[in-house]
Each structure stands twice: as C-alpha cells, then as structure tokens.
Design a protein around this motif. Structure first.
Motif, PDB file in Angstrom:
ATOM      1  N   LEU A 151     -36.849 -22.736 -30.574  1.00  0.00           N
ATOM      2  CA  LEU A 151     -38.088 -22.834 -29.798  1.00  0.00           C
ATOM      3  C   LEU A 151     -38.752 -21.462 -29.668  1.00  0.00           C
ATOM      4  O   LEU A 151     -39.976 -21.333 -29.772  1.00  0.00           O
ATOM      5  N   ARG A 152     -37.926 -20.468 -29.477  1.00  0.00           N
ATOM      6  CA  ARG A 152     -38.457 -19.105 -29.347  1.00  0.00           C
ATOM      7  C   ARG A 152     -39.131 -18.662 -30.647  1.00  0.00           C
ATOM      8  O   ARG A 152     -40.207 -18.058 -30.631  1.00  0.00           O
ATOM      9  N   ILE A 182     -29.624 -16.425 -22.831  1.00  0.00           N
ATOM     10  CA  ILE A 182     -29.798 -17.863 -22.642  1.00  0.00           C
ATOM     11  C   ILE A 182     -28.997 -18.367 -21.445  1.00  0.00           C
ATOM     12  O   ILE A 182     -29.467 -19.215 -20.690  1.00  0.00           O
ATOM     13  N   ARG A 200     -32.960 -23.554 -28.156  1.00  0.00           N
ATOM     14  CA  ARG A 200     -33.767 -22.537 -27.463  1.00  0.00           C
ATOM     15  C   ARG A 200     -34.170 -21.416 -28.419  1.00  0.00           C
ATOM     16  O   ARG A 200     -35.293 -20.907 -28.359  1.00  0.00           O
ATOM     17  N   MET A 201     -33.231 -21.014 -29.272  1.00  0.00           N
ATOM     18  CA  MET A 201     -33.549 -19.940 -30.229  1.00  0.00           C
ATOM     19  C   MET A 201     -34.629 -20.404 -31.207  1.00  0.00           C
ATOM     20  O   MET A 201     -35.521 -19.650 -31.563  1.00  0.00           O
ATOM     21  N   LYS A 207     -37.179 -10.639 -26.518  1.00  0.00           N
ATOM     22  CA  LYS A 207     -36.502 -11.928 -26.757  1.00  0.00           C
ATOM     23  C   LYS A 207     -36.384 -12.709 -25.442  1.00  0.00           C
ATOM     24  O   LYS A 207     -36.702 -13.889 -25.371  1.00  0.00           O
ATOM     25  N   LEU A 210     -30.979 -17.708 -18.495  1.00  0.00           N
ATOM     26  CA  LEU A 210     -32.086 -18.667 -18.405  1.00  0.00           C
ATOM     27  C   LEU A 210     -31.616 -19.996 -17.818  1.00  0.00           C
ATOM     28  O   LEU A 210     -32.333 -20.656 -17.064  1.00  0.00           O
ATOM     29  N   ASP A 263     -39.743 -14.034 -24.324  1.00  0.00           N
ATOM     30  CA  ASP A 263     -40.187 -15.189 -25.132  1.00  0.00           C
ATOM     31  C   ASP A 263     -39.405 -16.454 -24.785  1.00  0.00           C
ATOM     32  O   ASP A 263     -39.964 -17.544 -24.733  1.00  0.00           O
ATOM     33  N   LEU A 264     -38.103 -16.283 -24.562  1.00  0.00           N
ATOM     34  CA  LEU A 264     -37.282 -17.454 -24.212  1.00  0.00           C
ATOM     35  C   LEU A 264     -37.717 -18.049 -22.871  1.00  0.00           C
ATOM     36  O   LEU A 264     -37.842 -19.263 -22.734  1.00  0.00           O
ATOM     37  N   SER A 300     -41.238 -19.718 -23.419  1.00  0.00           N
ATOM     38  CA  SER A 300     -41.238 -20.991 -24.167  1.00  0.00           C
ATOM     39  C   SER A 300     -40.604 -22.114 -23.337  1.00  0.00           C
ATOM     40  O   SER A 300     -41.089 -23.251 -23.347  1.00  0.00           O
TER      41      SER A 300
END
Lengths: 143, 181
Positions: B171-172, A9, B168-169, A37, A12, A40-41, A44
């Motif tokens: 949302l994922r 994160i 964010r987690m 993971k 990101l 996907d992060l 999204s």
C-alpha cells in the motif's frame, strides 16, 4: 538500532512496547529514509480509514435477488425430482406393456424382473392390473 | 447481544433457514446483510458489483447453511464464507469482463471523508491484489483485531501479521506512486 520496517508497522498497529516506541523514535530522528517510510505508512493507512469508514444500509434489491434465485433453485430441484419420478413411472409403464406377452421380445426378462412381486391374481384378463395402478403401488413403495 | 443471537435462538433460526423457511432466512439476512453489503462495497468499490456479490453470498449461504457444524461461532463462519465468496465472485467477474476497481464509486456519505479521500482510498485499494485488499479492509475499515482476522481467514495470528505487513508495504508503494503523480 538498525532500520526496521517491521517496527514501524508494529507501531502503526499499536503493538510496540513503550520501550520499543522510544527506541524507534530515536532512530527516526536520525534516519530520513525511515522517517519518510513511517510517514507514508501512516498516511496510506489513514486514507483507507477515512475513505472507507462509513457503512450504509444494504439496498432491498439484494434480498429480492436472493429470493428470486433461491426460489428458482428450489423450483429447479422440485422439477428434477418430478422429472425423476416421471422417468421412473415411464420405465415401469413400459415394463407393463412389454410384459403382456411374457417370453416374447428381448425385454421380457426385464419386465418380469420388475413385476416379479406382483402375483398372478392381481393381473386382469388383458394383462393390466386391476384396482390400483402400477404407479399407485410404486408411490406407496410396494414395488 | 441482539434478540437474534440470545439463548441459542440463532441455532434454531439457522436450522430453519437451512430447511428453506423464508422467515428464518430473512432473520439471518437482517442480522448479517449489513456486514456482507459493506464488505462487498468496500472490496469492489462499485454498487452494482457489490449488490451482485452480496446476493451471491446469501444465495450460496442458504444452499450451504446445512454444512455449518458449529465448530466456530456462526458469525466467524459467515464472515469467512463472505470473504471467500466476495473475493472469488470479483475474480470471476474480472476474468469475464476485465473490470477495473472504479474510482469515486463508494457511497457519497457525508461522514465518510471527502470525495477526494474516497477516490484516493479506492485508487490505492484498486492497485492491491484481492487478498491484500481484503485483509486491509478487515483491519482498517472493519477495525478487526489480528485474532479476529485470523478466525475469519482461518489462519494463525503470525500469518495474519505477516500478511498485513506485506499488504501495508505494498500500500505504501502504491501511495508513493500516486502521491508522486
């Protein structure tokens, strides 16, 4: 390096140092779960960016609604103030009537209390004030 | 810097607006209605609801304007006021009408991604809680930094980081579910 959601994160959000980035990259190459993971992060977050990016001008109906509600609010406030003034005036006028026969009736004490600042000379022959009304005096803050 | 914000003019306008001067109220509205409207629209995903939420923000704002003490910038104060009002307004509406966040309700602007992308964004956001949704909108759509978000939400930067992390987690997770359908 262990699996770390936090590092993914931080990358990101562009908050990872070049060293941290390199370290994470090496980890991702060897870890399918973290790779999924991370992907996907990114996906999204990208959907939100693309789907919500464009701003538009606010419709004029908002301003009209605000003015309408604000005016109603101010009108209500004026009404409450006027009603309070009318109630105060009514209370004073009722005091005038009750004070016509001082000493008689259970509110005579109250009326004499309200009008104690009005001298004998100011009362007319029938108990009413001469010249200015009680309301005029009340509005001038003389009572 | 806009004409509105230069040389303390904003303070004068705010003080006049607080005393009910319609011209000053309009100046405040013109300066900030874009932010309020777009935030409300992104948060609700529904034009009608966003209009109601935005007008609620300004009606409450003009009532409370006199309470602005200048401890933070007016912009930050107003952003915080907007965020709280919009979240609470939508909560109330949901309790009253059990409204779901609509899909394809975002404005059909040509540059705002395809209809599919907008639908998907609304769908993902609709699955998040109000605060998670708001913090991601501030970050992703409004492009605010962590410290700007901290100012708007009235919390510290580490708290912003941890909330963004959780959002964010979440949302994922939602994305995985939607993607799997």
């Amino acid at each position: 390096m262990r699996c770390s959601d936090e590092l993914i994160i931080r990358r990101l959000d562009g908050e990872l140092s070049p060293e941290g980035e390199e370290e994470l990259e090496i980890h991702l190459k060897g870890c399918a779960a973290c790779r999924k993971k991370a992907s996907d992060l990114v996906a999204s977050a990208g959907i939100l960016r693309k789907g919500l990016l464009k701003d538009s001008d606010p419709p004029e109906t908002i301003w009209r609604a605000v003015m309408e509600k604000t005016r109603v609010g101010y009108a209500r406030l004026r009404f409450y103030r006027a009603a309070a003034a009318a109630a105060a005036a009514a209370l004073i006028i009722s005091g005038v009537f009750l004070s016509r026969s001082p000493g008689e009736g259970y509110l005579s004490g109250f009326s004499s209390l309200v009008f104690e600042s009005v001298s004998e000379e100011e009362w007319g022959p029938d108990g009413a004030l001469e010249g200015d009304t009680v309301i005029d005096m009340f509005l001038r803050g003389e009572l | 810097m806009s004409k509105y914000t230069e040389d303390g003019l904003e303070r004068v306008i705010i003080s006049r607006a607080a005393s009910g001067d319609t011209g000053a109220m309009r100046a405040v509205y013109d300066e900030y209605s874009g932010f309020v409207w777009n935030l409300a629209l992104k948060f609700t995903g529904d034009e009608t609801l966003a209009e109601d939420a935005a007008s609620e923000v300004f009606v409450r704002l003009f009532k409370k304007l006199g309470k602005f003490r200048g401890r933070s910038s007016f912009r930050t104060w107003l952003y915080r006021f907007t965020v709280n009002t919009v979240i609470n307004f939508v909560k109330k509406q949901r309790r009253r009408n059990s409204l779901p966040l609509k899909e394809s309700a975002y404005l059909p602007e040509e540059d705002a991604g395809t209809l599919e992308e907008r639908d998907l964004a609304a769908r993902l956001l609709g699955e998040l809680g109000g605060e998670e949704r708001m913090i991601l909108i501030l970050r992703e759509a409004e492009g605010m930094s962590y410290s700007e978000i901290a100012g708007v939400l009235g919390i510290k930067v580490p708290a912003v980081k941890s909330r963004i992390y959780r959002a964010r987690m979440r949302l994922r997770e939602v994305y995985e579910t939607v993607e799997g359908i």
